[in-house]
Scaffold this motif. Structure first.
Motif, mmCIF file in Angstrom:
data_model
loop_
_atom_site.group_PDB
_atom_site.id
_atom_site.type_symbol
_atom_site.label_atom_id
_atom_site.label_comp_id
_atom_site.label_asym_id
_atom_site.label_seq_id
_atom_site.Cartn_x
_atom_site.Cartn_y
_atom_site.Cartn_z
ATOM 1 N N HIS A 134 0.820 -1.209 0.000
ATOM 2 C CA HIS A 134 0.000 0.000 0.000
ATOM 3 C C HIS A 134 0.854 1.259 0.000
ATOM 4 N N ARG A 135 2.171 1.097 0.134
ATOM 5 C CA ARG A 135 3.083 2.243 0.049
ATOM 6 C C ARG A 135 3.815 2.300 -1.304
ATOM 7 N N GLY A 136 3.594 1.291 -2.125
ATOM 8 C CA GLY A 136 4.276 1.234 -3.415
ATOM 9 C C GLY A 136 3.695 2.212 -4.416
ATOM 10 N N LYS A 137 4.474 2.485 -5.440
ATOM 11 C CA LYS A 137 4.043 3.450 -6.448
ATOM 12 C C LYS A 137 2.832 2.957 -7.232
ATOM 13 N N GLU A 138 2.700 1.624 -7.382
ATOM 14 C CA GLU A 138 1.557 1.113 -8.120
ATOM 15 C C GLU A 138 0.253 1.419 -7.395
ATOM 16 N N PHE A 139 0.228 1.166 -6.070
ATOM 17 C CA PHE A 139 -1.008 1.410 -5.334
ATOM 18 C C PHE A 139 -1.243 2.894 -5.120
ATOM 19 N N LEU A 140 -0.188 3.681 -4.964
ATOM 20 C CA LEU A 140 -0.366 5.125 -4.804
ATOM 21 C C LEU A 140 -1.063 5.730 -6.015
ATOM 22 N N SER A 141 -0.751 5.225 -7.187
ATOM 23 C CA SER A 141 -1.424 5.738 -8.382
ATOM 24 C C SER A 141 -2.911 5.399 -8.361
ATOM 25 N N ILE A 142 -3.272 4.255 -7.787
ATOM 26 C CA ILE A 142 -4.680 3.864 -7.698
ATOM 27 C C ILE A 142 -5.427 4.781 -6.736
ATOM 28 N N ILE A 143 -4.880 5.005 -5.559
ATOM 29 C CA ILE A 143 -5.569 5.803 -4.550
ATOM 30 C C ILE A 143 -5.640 7.268 -4.953
ATOM 31 N N GLN A 144 -4.619 7.762 -5.610
ATOM 32 C CA GLN A 144 -4.635 9.149 -6.068
ATOM 33 C C GLN A 144 -5.662 9.356 -7.180
ATOM 34 N N LYS A 145 -5.788 8.374 -8.073
ATOM 35 C CA LYS A 145 -6.798 8.474 -9.131
ATOM 36 C C LYS A 145 -8.197 8.393 -8.540
ATOM 37 N N ALA A 146 -8.387 7.549 -7.532
ATOM 38 C CA ALA A 146 -9.699 7.430 -6.888
ATOM 39 C C ALA A 146 -10.108 8.743 -6.235
ATOM 40 N N GLU A 147 -9.189 9.392 -5.540
ATOM 41 C CA GLU A 147 -9.513 10.679 -4.909
ATOM 42 C C GLU A 147 -9.803 11.747 -5.955
#
Length: 277
Positions: A134-147
């Motif tokens: 959940h700290r990786g760049k792959e998941f960060l892109s998911i959460i940022q797009k969701a917001e």
């Protein structure tokens, strides 16, 4: 291996001479020696040295109750991994069930197939979303797009924060009074089904909730008329469940709280329609 053969022959000769020796040897000593030679016999049976035959011949008088193995067959344990491939995608020819319940409902087939594909390998990362950090760049892109999508869809101003919380709506039954009032504060609840009833009962642990309307006597079949509601002047907020999935009761319009704070449990119809904030 001549040295090994001579050593074994010498020790075996000593063992055979034990009964004729002047000193006494206990039964435990003889048993230990016998076990020692049995182990050597099994080990040496794998060799091709001529001393092996000599050793086996000399040990003939001493037989154990169980037959001695004549050959050593090693056992190999192999660990294999079976790769499960993706199931074939659904096609229009296959029958699908359409759910028209008050809670989860039918989704477009394209959405389901895309979710299926990205669950197995998201964005070419070689991982599922459930496997990545959940700290990786792959998941960060998911959460940022969701917001970003939520802010655009709901027109959330930049001075407001978007929180992604654990626990679901049931956790918020306690989190709402803990964050919006103190133990001595009064709050108003409209009970139109099981979920709002649970929320009012949970609030009793943290504040003083007042159920100003309940549809329990009519088996939760309607929403009250807002003009008939008797709200408390000192209430810190008014709580409703926007969509009762168990009893199928949903608000089409929302009441105006006297306190100015409306708490709406919208966990089942969030983003399903525009809401005037």
């Amino acid at each position: 291996m001549p040295n090994v053969g001579l050593t074994i022959n010498a020790r075996f000769s000593f063992f055979r001479s034990l009964p004729q020796t002047p000193f006494s040897v206990s039964k435990n000593t003889k048993l230990k020696t016998l076990i020692f030679f049995f182990v050597i016999t099994v080990t040496m049976s794998m060799a091709t040295s001529p001393h092996t035959a000599l050793f086996q011949t000399r040990t003939t008088p001493f037989r154990l109750s169980s037959p001695r193995p004549t050959s050593f067959k090693p056992t190999t344990v192999k660990c294999t991994t079976q790769l499960h491939t993706q199931p074939p995608p659904l096609t229009h020819a296959q029958d699908r069930v359409f759910n028209f319940a008050a809670g989860p409902a039918t989704l477009p087939e394209k959405v389901l197939l895309r979710a299926q594909s990205e669950l197995y390998n998201w964005g070419g990362s070689g991982m599922s979303v459930m496997e990545m950090s959940h700290r990786g760049k792959e998941f960060l892109s998911i959460i940022q797009k969701a917001e970003s999508d939520l802010r655009t869809l709901l027109q959330i101003p930049p001075e407001y924060s978007v929180l992604f919380l654990q626990g679901g709506a049931t956790t918020q039954f306690a989190a709402v009074p803990l964050n919006l009032c103190s133990p001595d504060d009064a709050v108003d609840y409209i009970v139109t089904g099981s979920w709002s009833d649970k929320a009012a009962k949970e609030a009793q642990k943290y504040c003083k909730p007042n159920v100003i309307w309940s549809g329990k006597s009519e088996k939760y079949t309607k929403v009250p008329s807002f003009g008939d509601l008797q709200q408390n002047r000192g209430s810190r907020y008014l709580h409703i469940c926007a969509n009762e999935t168990i009893h199928g009761v949903e608000y089409k319009e929302y009441p105006v709280p006297q306190s100015g704070v409306l708490v709406a449990d919208m966990s089942s119809n969030f983003c399903s329609k525009p809401v005037d904030k």
